[in-house]
Structures are given as C-alpha cells and as structure tokens.
Motif scaffolding. Structure first.
Motif, PDB file in Angstrom:
ATOM      1  N   THR A   1     100.320 153.277 -27.575  1.00  0.00           N
ATOM      2  CA  THR A   1     101.316 154.162 -28.158  1.00  0.00           C
ATOM      3  C   THR A   1     100.688 154.770 -29.397  1.00  0.00           C
ATOM      4  O   THR A   1      99.615 154.381 -29.825  1.00  0.00           O
ATOM      5  CB  THR A   1     102.585 153.373 -28.533  1.00  0.00           C
ATOM      6  OG1 THR A   1     102.229 152.344 -29.442  1.00  0.00           O
ATOM      7  CG2 THR A   1     103.241 152.772 -27.310  1.00  0.00           C
ATOM      8  N   ARG A   2     101.374 155.702 -30.006  1.00  0.00           N
ATOM      9  CA  ARG A   2     100.841 156.305 -31.229  1.00  0.00           C
ATOM     10  C   ARG A   2     100.797 155.271 -32.334  1.00  0.00           C
ATOM     11  O   ARG A   2     101.644 154.401 -32.414  1.00  0.00           O
ATOM     12  CB  ARG A   2     101.703 157.473 -31.658  1.00  0.00           C
ATOM     13  CG  ARG A   2     101.592 158.620 -30.717  1.00  0.00           C
ATOM     14  CD  ARG A   2     102.416 159.772 -31.200  1.00  0.00           C
ATOM     15  NE  ARG A   2     101.896 160.942 -30.522  1.00  0.00           N
ATOM     16  CZ  ARG A   2     101.714 162.105 -31.100  1.00  0.00           C
ATOM     17  NH1 ARG A   2     102.025 162.278 -32.349  1.00  0.00           N
ATOM     18  NH2 ARG A   2     101.212 163.105 -30.426  1.00  0.00           N
ATOM     19  N   GLY A   3      99.823 155.388 -33.200  1.00  0.00           N
ATOM     20  CA  GLY A   3      99.717 154.480 -34.328  1.00  0.00           C
ATOM     21  C   GLY A   3      98.265 154.272 -34.704  1.00  0.00           C
ATOM     22  O   GLY A   3      97.369 154.975 -34.224  1.00  0.00           O
ATOM     23  N   THR A   4      98.040 153.283 -35.523  1.00  0.00           N
ATOM     24  CA  THR A   4      96.687 152.979 -35.996  1.00  0.00           C
ATOM     25  C   THR A   4      95.959 152.081 -35.013  1.00  0.00           C
ATOM     26  O   THR A   4      96.554 151.557 -34.064  1.00  0.00           O
ATOM     27  CB  THR A   4      96.754 152.256 -37.354  1.00  0.00           C
ATOM     28  OG1 THR A   4      97.314 150.951 -37.147  1.00  0.00           O
ATOM     29  CG2 THR A   4      97.578 153.035 -38.363  1.00  0.00           C
ATOM     30  N   ARG A   5      94.691 151.876 -35.262  1.00  0.00           N
ATOM     31  CA  ARG A   5      93.930 150.955 -34.414  1.00  0.00           C
ATOM     32  C   ARG A   5      94.494 149.544 -34.524  1.00  0.00           C
ATOM     33  O   ARG A   5      94.444 148.767 -33.574  1.00  0.00           O
ATOM     34  CB  ARG A   5      92.449 150.984 -34.768  1.00  0.00           C
ATOM     35  CG  ARG A   5      92.145 150.414 -36.130  1.00  0.00           C
ATOM     36  CD  ARG A   5      90.646 150.336 -36.347  1.00  0.00           C
ATOM     37  NE  ARG A   5      90.382 149.712 -37.625  1.00  0.00           N
ATOM     38  CZ  ARG A   5      89.609 150.221 -38.550  1.00  0.00           C
ATOM     39  NH1 ARG A   5      89.017 151.367 -38.360  1.00  0.00           N
ATOM     40  NH2 ARG A   5      89.406 149.578 -39.672  1.00  0.00           N
ATOM     41  N   ASN A   6      95.045 149.195 -35.698  1.00  0.00           N
ATOM     42  CA  ASN A   6      95.639 147.874 -35.855  1.00  0.00           C
ATOM     43  C   ASN A   6      96.933 147.757 -35.056  1.00  0.00           C
ATOM     44  O   ASN A   6      97.224 146.692 -34.503  1.00  0.00           O
ATOM     45  CB  ASN A   6      95.871 147.564 -37.332  1.00  0.00           C
ATOM     46  CG  ASN A   6      94.551 147.448 -38.074  1.00  0.00           C
ATOM     47  OD1 ASN A   6      93.575 146.911 -37.560  1.00  0.00           O
ATOM     48  ND2 ASN A   6      94.509 147.965 -39.281  1.00  0.00           N
ATOM     49  N   ASP A   7      97.699 148.844 -34.961  1.00  0.00           N
ATOM     50  CA  ASP A   7      98.878 148.854 -34.096  1.00  0.00           C
ATOM     51  C   ASP A   7      98.456 148.640 -32.649  1.00  0.00           C
ATOM     52  O   ASP A   7      99.074 147.866 -31.901  1.00  0.00           O
ATOM     53  CB  ASP A   7      99.638 150.176 -34.209  1.00  0.00           C
ATOM     54  CG  ASP A   7     100.230 150.402 -35.585  1.00  0.00           C
ATOM     55  OD1 ASP A   7     100.574 149.410 -36.262  1.00  0.00           O
ATOM     56  OD2 ASP A   7     100.344 151.584 -35.985  1.00  0.00           O
ATOM     57  N   TYR A   8      97.398 149.316 -32.239  1.00  0.00           N
ATOM     58  CA  TYR A   8      96.875 149.172 -30.879  1.00  0.00           C
ATOM     59  C   TYR A   8      96.403 147.738 -30.643  1.00  0.00           C
ATOM     60  O   TYR A   8      96.676 147.150 -29.595  1.00  0.00           O
ATOM     61  CB  TYR A   8      95.744 150.176 -30.651  1.00  0.00           C
ATOM     62  CG  TYR A   8      95.150 150.152 -29.273  1.00  0.00           C
ATOM     63  CD1 TYR A   8      95.952 150.113 -28.138  1.00  0.00           C
ATOM     64  CD2 TYR A   8      93.781 150.173 -29.096  1.00  0.00           C
ATOM     65  CE1 TYR A   8      95.406 150.097 -26.871  1.00  0.00           C
ATOM     66  CE2 TYR A   8      93.221 150.156 -27.834  1.00  0.00           C
ATOM     67  CZ  TYR A   8      94.033 150.111 -26.727  1.00  0.00           C
ATOM     68  OH  TYR A   8      93.491 150.090 -25.473  1.00  0.00           O
TER      69      TYR A   8
ATOM     70  N   MET B   1      97.612 145.092 -27.755  1.00  0.00           N
ATOM     71  CA  MET B   1      96.701 144.395 -26.847  1.00  0.00           C
ATOM     72  C   MET B   1      96.870 142.883 -26.968  1.00  0.00           C
ATOM     73  O   MET B   1      96.837 142.163 -25.963  1.00  0.00           O
ATOM     74  CB  MET B   1      95.248 144.797 -27.125  1.00  0.00           C
ATOM     75  CG  MET B   1      94.931 146.227 -26.758  1.00  0.00           C
ATOM     76  SD  MET B   1      93.168 146.620 -26.900  1.00  0.00           S
ATOM     77  CE  MET B   1      92.880 146.435 -28.659  1.00  0.00           C
ATOM     78  N   LEU B   2      97.057 142.375 -28.185  1.00  0.00           N
ATOM     79  CA  LEU B   2      97.232 140.938 -28.396  1.00  0.00           C
ATOM     80  C   LEU B   2      98.498 140.447 -27.691  1.00  0.00           C
ATOM     81  O   LEU B   2      98.487 139.371 -27.071  1.00  0.00           O
ATOM     82  CB  LEU B   2      97.286 140.614 -29.891  1.00  0.00           C
ATOM     83  CG  LEU B   2      97.457 139.141 -30.231  1.00  0.00           C
ATOM     84  CD1 LEU B   2      96.295 138.308 -29.683  1.00  0.00           C
ATOM     85  CD2 LEU B   2      97.578 138.963 -31.734  1.00  0.00           C
ATOM     86  N   GLU B   3      99.567 141.216 -27.750  1.00  0.00           N
ATOM     87  CA  GLU B   3     100.795 140.831 -27.045  1.00  0.00           C
ATOM     88  C   GLU B   3     100.536 140.716 -25.547  1.00  0.00           C
ATOM     89  O   GLU B   3     101.040 139.793 -24.893  1.00  0.00           O
ATOM     90  CB  GLU B   3     101.929 141.824 -27.331  1.00  0.00           C
ATOM     91  CG  GLU B   3     102.440 141.759 -28.753  1.00  0.00           C
ATOM     92  CD  GLU B   3     102.923 140.372 -29.173  1.00  0.00           C
ATOM     93  OE1 GLU B   3     103.633 139.706 -28.375  1.00  0.00           O
ATOM     94  OE2 GLU B   3     102.586 139.948 -30.301  1.00  0.00           O
ATOM     95  N   ASP B   4      99.729 141.623 -24.987  1.00  0.00           N
ATOM     96  CA  ASP B   4      99.374 141.534 -23.565  1.00  0.00           C
ATOM     97  C   ASP B   4      98.571 140.272 -23.293  1.00  0.00           C
ATOM     98  O   ASP B   4      98.807 139.577 -22.299  1.00  0.00           O
ATOM     99  CB  ASP B   4      98.593 142.768 -23.119  1.00  0.00           C
ATOM    100  CG  ASP B   4      99.466 144.007 -23.016  1.00  0.00           C
ATOM    101  OD1 ASP B   4     100.692 143.855 -22.832  1.00  0.00           O
ATOM    102  OD2 ASP B   4      98.921 145.115 -23.126  1.00  0.00           O
TER     103      ASP B   4
ATOM    104  N   GLY C   1      89.729 143.040 -38.933  1.00  0.00           N
ATOM    105  CA  GLY C   1      90.315 143.010 -40.273  1.00  0.00           C
ATOM    106  C   GLY C   1      91.102 141.720 -40.496  1.00  0.00           C
ATOM    107  O   GLY C   1      91.523 141.048 -39.553  1.00  0.00           O
ATOM    108  N   VAL C   2      91.285 141.364 -41.742  1.00  0.00           N
ATOM    109  CA  VAL C   2      91.949 140.113 -42.100  1.00  0.00           C
ATOM    110  C   VAL C   2      93.327 140.001 -41.455  1.00  0.00           C
ATOM    111  O   VAL C   2      93.678 138.948 -40.900  1.00  0.00           O
ATOM    112  CB  VAL C   2      92.051 139.965 -43.635  1.00  0.00           C
ATOM    113  CG1 VAL C   2      92.922 138.786 -44.012  1.00  0.00           C
ATOM    114  CG2 VAL C   2      90.667 139.817 -44.238  1.00  0.00           C
ATOM    115  N   ASP C   3      94.122 141.064 -41.502  1.00  0.00           N
ATOM    116  CA  ASP C   3      95.469 140.993 -40.922  1.00  0.00           C
ATOM    117  C   ASP C   3      95.431 140.687 -39.432  1.00  0.00           C
ATOM    118  O   ASP C   3      96.223 139.884 -38.932  1.00  0.00           O
ATOM    119  CB  ASP C   3      96.234 142.294 -41.171  1.00  0.00           C
ATOM    120  CG  ASP C   3      96.603 142.486 -42.632  1.00  0.00           C
ATOM    121  OD1 ASP C   3      96.619 141.488 -43.384  1.00  0.00           O
ATOM    122  OD2 ASP C   3      96.877 143.629 -43.021  1.00  0.00           O
ATOM    123  N   ASN C   4      94.508 141.310 -38.711  1.00  0.00           N
ATOM    124  CA  ASN C   4      94.402 141.050 -37.275  1.00  0.00           C
ATOM    125  C   ASN C   4      93.931 139.626 -36.995  1.00  0.00           C
ATOM    126  O   ASN C   4      94.451 138.955 -36.104  1.00  0.00           O
ATOM    127  CB  ASN C   4      93.460 142.059 -36.616  1.00  0.00           C
ATOM    128  CG  ASN C   4      94.069 143.431 -36.528  1.00  0.00           C
ATOM    129  OD1 ASN C   4      95.277 143.599 -36.606  1.00  0.00           O
ATOM    130  ND2 ASN C   4      93.226 144.432 -36.378  1.00  0.00           N
TER     131      ASN C   4
END
Length: 92
Positions: free
Chosen positions: A7-14, A18-21, A38-41
């Motif tokens: 969906t639209r958003g940042t690479r971190n949103d993407y 993917m992590l949810e999948d 990144g630390v948040d991911n």
C-alpha cells in the motif's frame, strides 16, 4: 507465485505489512537487508519473539556487552569471517 503489492507509505510501512504476512504464514526467522534494518523495525521483529537475520550498515552502532556501544565496522571479526558473538543477541 506469491506477489505482495504494497500500500502507499514508507519502506518501514511496507516492512510492517510484510512482517504481518510472515507472522500469518508462521515463517521464522525473519530475514532482511540493510534497507529494512532500522531500530524500529528490528524492535518490532524482536517484540514478536521471532528469530531474525538482517544485514546492517558498517556504521550501525550495536551493543555486544550491556552498556558498551560500538560501530559494526569496529568489531573484532575473525579473519575467517566467523560470527564472533556465538549465539548471543546484539542489542539494537
């Protein structure tokens, strides 16, 4: 063949999509390149209690021993390229 359409958003949103999948599919460990390390991911993966293996940039700062932070490029990595930390987890 599996196709994921972000969906639209940042690479971190993407990454979070993917992590949810990955969680739904029951796959472990989670893998990723430095683009997603990144630390948040990484904390998000850790909070899901997943094993993980991500590439990190050489200037990334990690904690090998509690309270001691060092850039990856300054770690004492054996000449044979072996993993110098055994099975310990690096803090991010």
């Amino acid at each position: 063949m599996l196709t994921i359409t972000p969906t639209r958003g940042t690479r971190n949103d993407y990454f979070r999509e993917m992590l949810e999948d990955v969680l739904i599919w029951g796959l472990e460990p989670a893998f990723g390149d430095s683009w997603y390390s990144g630390v948040d991911n990484l904390k998000r993966v850790k909070n899901h209690r997943l094993g993980w293996l991500f590439a990190v940039e050489s200037n990334c700062t990690v904690s090998v021993d509690k309270g001691r932070w060092v850039q990856v490029q300054k770690l004492d990595i054996p000449d044979d390229g072996g993993w110098p930390f055994g099975s310990r987890t690096l803090a991010t």
